[in-house]
Every structure is written in structure tokens, then in C-alpha cells.
Design a protein around this motif. Structure first.
Motif, PDB file in Angstrom:
ATOM      1  N   HIS A 265       2.337  18.679  40.127  1.00 23.04           N
ATOM      2  CA  HIS A 265       2.094  17.244  40.033  1.00 23.04           C
ATOM      3  C   HIS A 265       1.287  16.677  41.193  1.00 23.04           C
ATOM      4  O   HIS A 265       0.621  15.657  41.016  1.00 23.04           O
TER       5      HIS A 265
ATOM      6  N   ILE B  31      -3.794  16.720  41.870  1.00 25.43           N
ATOM      7  CA  ILE B  31      -4.395  15.391  42.013  1.00 25.43           C
ATOM      8  C   ILE B  31      -5.839  15.494  42.491  1.00 25.43           C
ATOM      9  O   ILE B  31      -6.694  14.677  42.126  1.00 25.43           O
TER      10      ILE B  31
ATOM     11  N   ILE C  73      -8.918  15.100  40.164  1.00 25.13           N
ATOM     12  CA  ILE C  73      -9.434  13.817  39.688  1.00 25.13           C
ATOM     13  C   ILE C  73     -10.925  13.678  39.998  1.00 25.13           C
ATOM     14  O   ILE C  73     -11.678  13.048  39.251  1.00 25.13           O
TER      15      ILE C  73
ATOM     16  N   ARG D 231       4.252   7.097  29.819  1.00 26.83           N
ATOM     17  CA  ARG D 231       3.510   8.158  29.135  1.00 26.83           C
ATOM     18  C   ARG D 231       3.005   7.691  27.776  1.00 26.83           C
ATOM     19  O   ARG D 231       2.819   8.499  26.867  1.00 26.83           O
TER      20      ARG D 231
ATOM     21  N   PHE E  39      -0.113   9.389  26.715  1.00 29.97           N
ATOM     22  CA  PHE E  39      -0.047  10.838  26.615  1.00 29.97           C
ATOM     23  C   PHE E  39       0.650  11.202  25.315  1.00 29.97           C
ATOM     24  O   PHE E  39       1.650  10.579  24.945  1.00 29.97           O
TER      25      PHE E  39
ATOM     26  N   ASP F  62      -5.027  13.620  23.371  1.00 30.81           N
ATOM     27  CA  ASP F  62      -4.910  14.984  23.874  1.00 30.81           C
ATOM     28  C   ASP F  62      -5.588  15.996  22.958  1.00 30.81           C
ATOM     29  O   ASP F  62      -6.286  16.911  23.434  1.00 30.81           O
TER      30      ASP F  62
ATOM     31  N   SER G 215      -8.004  12.571  31.058  1.00 33.64           N
ATOM     32  CA  SER G 215      -6.695  12.721  31.701  1.00 33.64           C
ATOM     33  C   SER G 215      -6.487  11.681  32.788  1.00 33.64           C
ATOM     34  O   SER G 215      -5.388  11.122  32.930  1.00 33.64           O
ATOM     35  N   THR G 216      -7.543  11.407  33.560  1.00 32.74           N
ATOM     36  CA  THR G 216      -7.447  10.381  34.598  1.00 32.74           C
ATOM     37  C   THR G 216      -7.215   9.007  33.987  1.00 32.74           C
ATOM     38  O   THR G 216      -6.415   8.212  34.494  1.00 32.74           O
TER      39      THR G 216
ATOM     40  N   GLN H  18      -5.718   8.394  31.126  1.00 35.72           N
ATOM     41  CA  GLN H  18      -4.340   8.360  30.647  1.00 35.72           C
ATOM     42  C   GLN H  18      -3.372   8.085  31.794  1.00 35.72           C
ATOM     43  O   GLN H  18      -2.456   7.267  31.656  1.00 35.72           O
ATOM     44  N   ALA H  19      -3.562   8.779  32.913  1.00 37.62           N
ATOM     45  CA  ALA H  19      -2.657   8.612  34.048  1.00 37.62           C
ATOM     46  C   ALA H  19      -2.758   7.201  34.632  1.00 37.62           C
ATOM     47  O   ALA H  19      -1.736   6.584  34.977  1.00 37.62           O
TER      48      ALA H  19
ATOM     49  N   GLY I   4      -1.163   4.682  32.245  1.00 37.76           N
ATOM     50  CA  GLY I   4       0.280   4.867  32.291  1.00 37.76           C
ATOM     51  C   GLY I   4       0.889   4.273  33.542  1.00 37.76           C
ATOM     52  O   GLY I   4       1.964   3.647  33.492  1.00 37.76           O
ATOM     53  N   PHE I   5       0.210   4.437  34.683  1.00 38.73           N
ATOM     54  CA  PHE I   5       0.680   3.863  35.939  1.00 38.73           C
ATOM     55  C   PHE I   5       0.734   2.338  35.862  1.00 38.73           C
ATOM     56  O   PHE I   5       1.716   1.713  36.286  1.00 38.73           O
TER      57      PHE I   5
END
Length: 306
Positions: free
Chosen positions: A25, A29, A32, A231, A234, A258, A278-279, A281-282, A285-286
Motif C-alpha cells: 500500500h 505510491i 503514481i 472504494r 473500485f 477496472d 488507478s490514480t 480511482q484512488a 475515493g479519498f
């Protein structure tokens, strides 16, 4: 330091989990940066090639957002996750309450084992299990139900109307038993004196569940829902890719962010676009976690994550 010395054994027990957390995790990072580069593995080692990869700014994000399927895959991802959060929470809580209310604890353990078993099956195994039911020529549904009743066999993997229900059922079947464990543990920790007092006052079983059980686990429910919202962008890749057997006829209702990124990566090899997705999505989500936590904190500080 005194606390550290007194809890050395407990801290050592957490070390494997901490190492896994860092490895899977935190170390990734750094990847990115790939989302902002025209990256390719050809031409040398990762570090050497990475240094020579040109910066492209937000072009990878623009390619992902401007794709013709952006609306469909984003819609599918959000709507499916909303349904999974709502129905998944309701079913998990109901199962936990039902297991706790069983008088025979041996039977409760047997039932808990059966509902937990699907969680340990891979999505590949689950896809073949569903194929055994849904196959057009040899499936159990067509051979044992549709044909004996005089109905025409259904081409399940070619009709998109059925797949939202199939995917929701598959998700609930696989994860409900695992998710109910947390709620069951919380319910088990409720002081039994509350139930005894309520019973003496004439409260029915449903009233005890409504006014004692559910309020007592509401904090845990809120916490898990907030984590689920984090998520939201995701999707469970195995569910949406393996169970429909990658059937193109049902892409409109099974394609999510995905699976789209995976297919795009396999077809074009565009690593930068995959990293950008992916970035994205993250990051979203944050933001969703912060926003949801802010709303919960305004309503009840005790139920907020932070």
C-alpha cells in the motif's frame, strides 16, 4: 518507551501485517508518477527507462476521461457499488442477527461455516459454478427448469438484461457470510443485561433487535459503510470479468473501470493510461471518504472515522 517495552509481544504480532501494509500500500505510491508519463518498459531497466520517459502532464487522464465508454463504465462502477454497500450491509447484519438468535450454538457454527465458505472460493471457481447453471445447452436452469416447463432456453451470456441481477446475487452470495462476522462479533459483545431487562418489560424479539441490537452496532455499520464509500470507484475485477466469462454481448452492463483498464492495457499496452485510471480511482475515493466522514461527523461525532 515504557509502553513499548511492556507491549513488545503485541507489537511483534502486528509486524507481519505492518510489513504487508507497507509493501502493498505504501511502496507502490511511487508508481503514481507513471500516470503523468509516456512510460514504456522497452529500452532498459525500470529506473533507467523511467528517467527517459517523457512527461505528458494530464494527457493520460484526458484519454481515460474522454473515451466513449467513460460514462458507461463510471455509471456501472458507481451504481453497482451503491447496491453492494446497501444490500451487502443489510444482508450481513440480518445474517449476524439470525446467527446470534439461534439457540443451538452447534447449529449456528454449522450455518456460519456454510455461509462463510463461498468467500474462500476464487472468482474463477465461482465463474465455472455459475456456468454450470447458466450454460445455454448444458446449464441446470435451462435443462431442469426452462425446458420441462415448455420455455425456450435462455442464452444467458448474450442477454444483458439479466446480468445486473446475476452480478448482485454473486456478490452477496460470496461476501455476505464474511461481512457478517464483524457484526456478529459486535453483537456478541452487547451486554446481555439489556436484553433481560427488555424481556422483563415485555419487549418482543423484534423490539429488542430494533432498539438494542441495531443501535449498539450502528457505529460499526457506519464505519464499514464509510470504508465502502472510499472504494466506490473500485470494482471487484474477478466478479465483473470472470463471472460473465468476458462476454462482449453484455459489456454494457458488466464493463466497469477496472475491467476497461485491463482490456485497454492488454490491447494497447498503455501503462500510463492504466496508472492514470488507478490514480483517478484512488483520488476520488479519498475525496468521498473525507466528504462522507464530514457529513457523519456533523450528525454524530462518535460514529465518524476521524
Amino acid at each position: 518507551m515504557k509502553k513499548l517495552r511492556n507491549n513488545t509481544a503485541l507489537l511483534m504480532m502486528t509486524l507481519p501485517g505492518l510489513l504487508l501494509l507497507i509493501a502493498f500500500h505504501y511502496l507502490p505510491i511511487g508508481g503514481i508518477l507513471i500516470a503523468f508519463k509516456d512510460f514504456s518498459y522497452s529500452g532498459g531497466t525500470f529506473l533507467k527507462n523511467f528517467e527517459n520517459s517523457p512527461w505528458v502532464g494530464l494527457k493520460n487522464f484526458e484519454f481515460f476521461i474522454n473515451t466513449p465508454d467513460a460514462y458507461i463504465i463510471t455509471r456501472n462502477t458507481i451504481l453497482y457499488n451503491l447496491v453492494f454497500i446497501v444490500l451487502g450491509t443489510a444482508v450481513a447484519v440480518a445474517l449476524a442477527i439470525a446467527l446470534k438468535e439461534l439457540r443451538n450454538q452447534r447449529s449456528a457454527k454449522v450455518y456460519q461455516t456454510f455461509i462463510l465458505l463461498p468467500y474462500f472460493l476464487s472468482w474463477i471457481a465461482v465463474s465455472y459454478l455459475f456456468f454450470g447453471f447458466l450454460s445455454a445447452d448444458k446449464g441446470l436452469i435451462n435443462n431442469l427448469i426452462m425446458e420441462p416447463l415448455g420455455f425456450h432456453p435462455i442464452e444467458w451470456y448474450s442477454v444483458k438484461a439479466y446480468w445486473p441481477y446475476i452480478l448482485i446475487f454473486a456478490n452477496l452470495w460470496k461476501y455476505a457470510g464474511y461481512n457478517c462476522i464483524v457484526y456478529l462479533a459486535t453483537i456478541t459483545g452487547i451486554d446481555p443485561d439489556y436484553y433481560e431487562a427488555a424481556s422483563l418489560d415485555g419487549a418482543t424479539k423484534w423490539q429488542q433487535i430494533r432498539h438494542i441490537t441495531i443501535p449498539s452496532i450502528s457505529t460499526v455499520i457506519t464505519l464499514l459503510v464509510l470504508l465502502g464509500i472510499g472504494r466506490m470507484f473500485f470494482a471487484d475485477f474477478g466478479l465483473f470479468y470472470q463471472v460473465p466469462l468476458n462476454s462482449g454481448a453484455v459489456f454494457e452492463v458488466t464493463n466497469v473501470i477496472d475491467t476497461y483498464v485491463f482490456r485497454a492495457l492488454m490491447n494497447s499496452g498503455d501503462i500510463g493510461m492504466s496508472a492514470a485510471a488507478s490514480t483517478f480511482q484512488a483520488f476520488v475515493g479519498f475525496i468521498l471518504v473525507l466528504l462522507s466522514n464530514f457529513i457523519v461527523r456533523k450528525i454524530d461525532k462518535e460514529k465518524a472515522i476521524f
